[in-house]
Design a protein around this motif. Structure first.
Motif, PDB file in Angstrom:
ATOM      1  N   LEU A   1      48.122  15.005  32.220  1.00 38.50           N
ATOM      2  CA  LEU A   1      46.868  14.664  32.887  1.00 38.50           C
ATOM      3  C   LEU A   1      47.001  13.282  33.510  1.00 38.50           C
ATOM      4  O   LEU A   1      47.413  12.327  32.850  1.00 38.50           O
ATOM      5  N   LEU A   2      46.651  13.182  34.783  1.00 41.97           N
ATOM      6  CA  LEU A   2      46.814  11.947  35.551  1.00 41.97           C
ATOM      7  C   LEU A   2      45.511  11.593  36.245  1.00 41.97           C
ATOM      8  O   LEU A   2      44.615  12.425  36.369  1.00 41.97           O
ATOM      9  N   ASP A   3      45.429  10.358  36.760  1.00 41.66           N
ATOM     10  CA  ASP A   3      44.285   9.991  37.577  1.00 41.66           C
ATOM     11  C   ASP A   3      44.646  10.126  39.052  1.00 41.66           C
ATOM     12  O   ASP A   3      45.726  10.592  39.393  1.00 41.66           O
ATOM     13  N   ASP A   4      43.737   9.721  39.934  1.00 41.79           N
ATOM     14  CA  ASP A   4      43.954   9.897  41.372  1.00 41.79           C
ATOM     15  C   ASP A   4      45.115   9.084  41.926  1.00 41.79           C
ATOM     16  O   ASP A   4      45.553   9.321  43.046  1.00 41.79           O
ATOM     17  N   GLY A   5      45.633   8.137  41.169  1.00 41.10           N
ATOM     18  CA  GLY A   5      46.761   7.343  41.630  1.00 41.10           C
ATOM     19  C   GLY A   5      48.065   8.111  41.676  1.00 41.10           C
ATOM     20  O   GLY A   5      49.073   7.611  42.159  1.00 41.10           O
ATOM     21  N   TYR A   6      48.059   9.332  41.179  1.00 44.32           N
ATOM     22  CA  TYR A   6      49.282  10.121  41.077  1.00 44.32           C
ATOM     23  C   TYR A   6      49.218  11.411  41.891  1.00 44.32           C
ATOM     24  O   TYR A   6      49.811  12.416  41.530  1.00 44.32           O
ATOM     25  N   LEU A   7      48.504  11.397  42.998  1.00 47.49           N
ATOM     26  CA  LEU A   7      48.365  12.599  43.816  1.00 47.49           C
ATOM     27  C   LEU A   7      49.709  13.104  44.336  1.00 47.49           C
ATOM     28  O   LEU A   7      49.911  14.308  44.486  1.00 47.49           O
ATOM     29  N   GLY A   8      50.635  12.201  44.604  1.00 49.46           N
ATOM     30  CA  GLY A   8      51.962  12.605  45.062  1.00 49.46           C
ATOM     31  C   GLY A   8      52.712  13.394  44.007  1.00 49.46           C
ATOM     32  O   GLY A   8      53.419  14.362  44.324  1.00 49.46           O
ATOM     33  N   LEU A   9      52.570  13.018  42.747  1.00 46.58           N
ATOM     34  CA  LEU A   9      53.206  13.780  41.668  1.00 46.58           C
ATOM     35  C   LEU A   9      52.585  15.167  41.550  1.00 46.58           C
ATOM     36  O   LEU A   9      53.275  16.147  41.283  1.00 46.58           O
ATOM     37  N   ARG A  10      51.271  15.246  41.749  1.00 42.38           N
ATOM     38  CA  ARG A  10      50.610  16.559  41.700  1.00 42.38           C
ATOM     39  C   ARG A  10      51.128  17.462  42.802  1.00 42.38           C
ATOM     40  O   ARG A  10      51.363  18.646  42.597  1.00 42.38           O
ATOM     41  N   ARG A  11      51.329  16.883  43.987  1.00 43.48           N
ATOM     42  CA  ARG A  11      51.846  17.655  45.116  1.00 43.48           C
ATOM     43  C   ARG A  11      53.272  18.133  44.820  1.00 43.48           C
ATOM     44  O   ARG A  11      53.621  19.273  45.099  1.00 43.48           O
ATOM     45  N   ASP A  12      54.093  17.279  44.231  1.00 42.21           N
ATOM     46  CA  ASP A  12      55.489  17.616  43.963  1.00 42.21           C
ATOM     47  C   ASP A  12      55.645  18.558  42.772  1.00 42.21           C
ATOM     48  O   ASP A  12      56.623  19.309  42.710  1.00 42.21           O
ATOM     49  N   HIS A  13      54.719  18.506  41.813  1.00 42.70           N
ATOM     50  CA  HIS A  13      54.832  19.309  40.585  1.00 42.70           C
ATOM     51  C   HIS A  13      53.503  20.001  40.292  1.00 42.70           C
ATOM     52  O   HIS A  13      52.817  19.674  39.322  1.00 42.70           O
ATOM     53  N   PRO A  14      53.113  20.977  41.116  1.00 48.34           N
ATOM     54  CA  PRO A  14      51.824  21.649  40.895  1.00 48.34           C
ATOM     55  C   PRO A  14      51.823  22.405  39.569  1.00 48.34           C
ATOM     56  O   PRO A  14      52.813  23.009  39.181  1.00 48.34           O
TER      57      PRO A  14
ATOM     58  N   VAL B   1      48.515  17.210  36.550  1.00 46.18           N
ATOM     59  CA  VAL B   1      47.134  17.627  36.776  1.00 46.18           C
ATOM     60  C   VAL B   1      46.275  16.394  37.063  1.00 46.18           C
ATOM     61  O   VAL B   1      46.152  15.508  36.222  1.00 46.18           O
ATOM     62  N   THR B   2      45.703  16.340  38.256  1.00 51.69           N
ATOM     63  CA  THR B   2      44.798  15.264  38.647  1.00 51.69           C
ATOM     64  C   THR B   2      43.393  15.840  38.821  1.00 51.69           C
ATOM     65  O   THR B   2      43.224  17.058  38.863  1.00 51.69           O
ATOM     66  N   PRO B   3      42.382  14.989  38.936  1.00 51.67           N
ATOM     67  CA  PRO B   3      41.029  15.514  39.157  1.00 51.67           C
ATOM     68  C   PRO B   3      40.968  16.291  40.468  1.00 51.67           C
ATOM     69  O   PRO B   3      41.744  16.028  41.388  1.00 51.67           O
ATOM     70  N   PRO B   4      40.055  17.259  40.564  1.00 54.36           N
ATOM     71  CA  PRO B   4      39.957  18.046  41.799  1.00 54.36           C
ATOM     72  C   PRO B   4      39.552  17.177  42.987  1.00 54.36           C
ATOM     73  O   PRO B   4      38.810  16.209  42.838  1.00 54.36           O
ATOM     74  N   ARG B   5      40.068  17.528  44.139  1.00 58.66           N
ATOM     75  CA  ARG B   5      39.758  16.789  45.361  1.00 58.66           C
ATOM     76  C   ARG B   5      38.305  17.029  45.768  1.00 58.66           C
ATOM     77  O   ARG B   5      37.708  18.058  45.455  1.00 58.66           O
ATOM     78  N   LYS B   6      37.757  16.087  46.499  1.00 54.99           N
ATOM     79  CA  LYS B   6      36.378  16.182  46.942  1.00 54.99           C
ATOM     80  C   LYS B   6      36.264  17.260  48.024  1.00 54.99           C
ATOM     81  O   LYS B   6      37.060  17.291  48.963  1.00 54.99           O
TER      82      LYS B   6
ATOM     83  N   ARG C   1      32.804  20.990  41.326  1.00 54.99           N
ATOM     84  CA  ARG C   1      33.808  19.921  41.364  1.00 54.99           C
ATOM     85  C   ARG C   1      33.434  18.800  40.406  1.00 54.99           C
ATOM     86  O   ARG C   1      34.280  18.270  39.689  1.00 54.99           O
ATOM     87  N   GLU C   2      32.157  18.441  40.368  1.00 53.60           N
ATOM     88  CA  GLU C   2      31.713  17.388  39.458  1.00 53.60           C
ATOM     89  C   GLU C   2      31.937  17.789  38.009  1.00 53.60           C
ATOM     90  O   GLU C   2      32.361  16.980  37.185  1.00 53.60           O
ATOM     91  N   GLU C   3      31.659  19.046  37.696  1.00 52.75           N
ATOM     92  CA  GLU C   3      31.865  19.544  36.327  1.00 52.75           C
ATOM     93  C   GLU C   3      33.354  19.520  35.973  1.00 52.75           C
ATOM     94  O   GLU C   3      33.736  19.091  34.877  1.00 52.75           O
ATOM     95  N   ALA C   4      34.214  19.953  36.873  1.00 49.91           N
ATOM     96  CA  ALA C   4      35.660  19.950  36.630  1.00 49.91           C
ATOM     97  C   ALA C   4      36.178  18.518  36.498  1.00 49.91           C
ATOM     98  O   ALA C   4      37.031  18.226  35.651  1.00 49.91           O
ATOM     99  N   ARG C   5      35.675  17.608  37.328  1.00 47.56           N
ATOM    100  CA  ARG C   5      36.074  16.207  37.258  1.00 47.56           C
ATOM    101  C   ARG C   5      35.664  15.593  35.920  1.00 47.56           C
ATOM    102  O   ARG C   5      36.422  14.855  35.291  1.00 47.56           O
TER     103      ARG C   5
END
Length: 179
Positions: free
Chosen positions: A89-102, A106-111, A124-128
């Motif tokens: 589980l990661l925060d939004d600072g790791y979006l590149g890792l999420r893209r590379d390793h789907p 796991v980052t919060p859902p995009r807006k 989305r708010e509930e998932a976040r």
């Protein structure tokens, strides 16, 4: 390997420790200036489990380095390839890792789009909220480290900070494991 065998969902995050400014005229002086804190810092990345115990901490990096870059430099991206069942589980600072390793990073859902229906925004708010509720333990682990006065502002030589940080992280982890 431990997380895959035990079926543990890991949490990863980074923190910055303020350090003294390098001497004038020294090479690499700008490397320590953090874009976030606008101060001279060093960045520590840690991995914690669901109970907030520190399982791993890296060699500290200059504060200018992005969180995802620091994780990649420490070989975390390679670990994703070797251990495909492990989720982190990661925060939004790791979006590149999420893209590379789907599926693993796991980052919060995009807006959603502005024109999306209200129930999409609510979902989305509930998932976040669920994601941040699971990830809060790594924030608590970082806070336990920062309770040590030495890590609020490091006034000694920067070369000694990584060893001290790992020692403090080990002490904190042992204390939380026995509590």
């Amino acid at each position: 390997a431990y997380a895959q065998v035990e079926g543990i969902e890991l949490r990863l995050d980074a923190t910055e420790v303020q350090v003294r400014r390098p001497a004038a005229g020294r090479g690499g002086r700008r490397a320590f200036v953090s874009g976030k804190k606008k101060q001279n810092t060093m960045k520590a990345t840690i991995i914690a489990d669901h109970q907030g115990r520190t399982l791993w901490t890296d060699a500290l990096r200059p504060g200018r380095m992005h969180d995802a870059t620091a994780a990649r430099n420490e070989g975390i991206a390679v670990c994703f390839q070797h251990f495909p069942e492990v989720e982190v589980l990661l925060d939004d600072g790791y979006l590149g890792l999420r893209r590379d390793h789907p599926g693993q990073a796991v980052t919060p859902p995009r807006k959603p789009n502005k024109i999306a229906l209200p129930h999409v925004h609510a979902a989305r708010e509930e998932a976040r909220h669920r994601h941040s509720s699971k990830r809060i333990t790594v924030e608590h682990a970082l806070a336990d480290h920062k309770r040590w006065k030495q890590l609020t502002r490091w006034t000694h030589r920067r070369e000694v900070l990584p060893v001290t940080y790992r020692a403090i992280a080990g002490l904190v982890s042992d204390r939380t494991a026995n509590a």
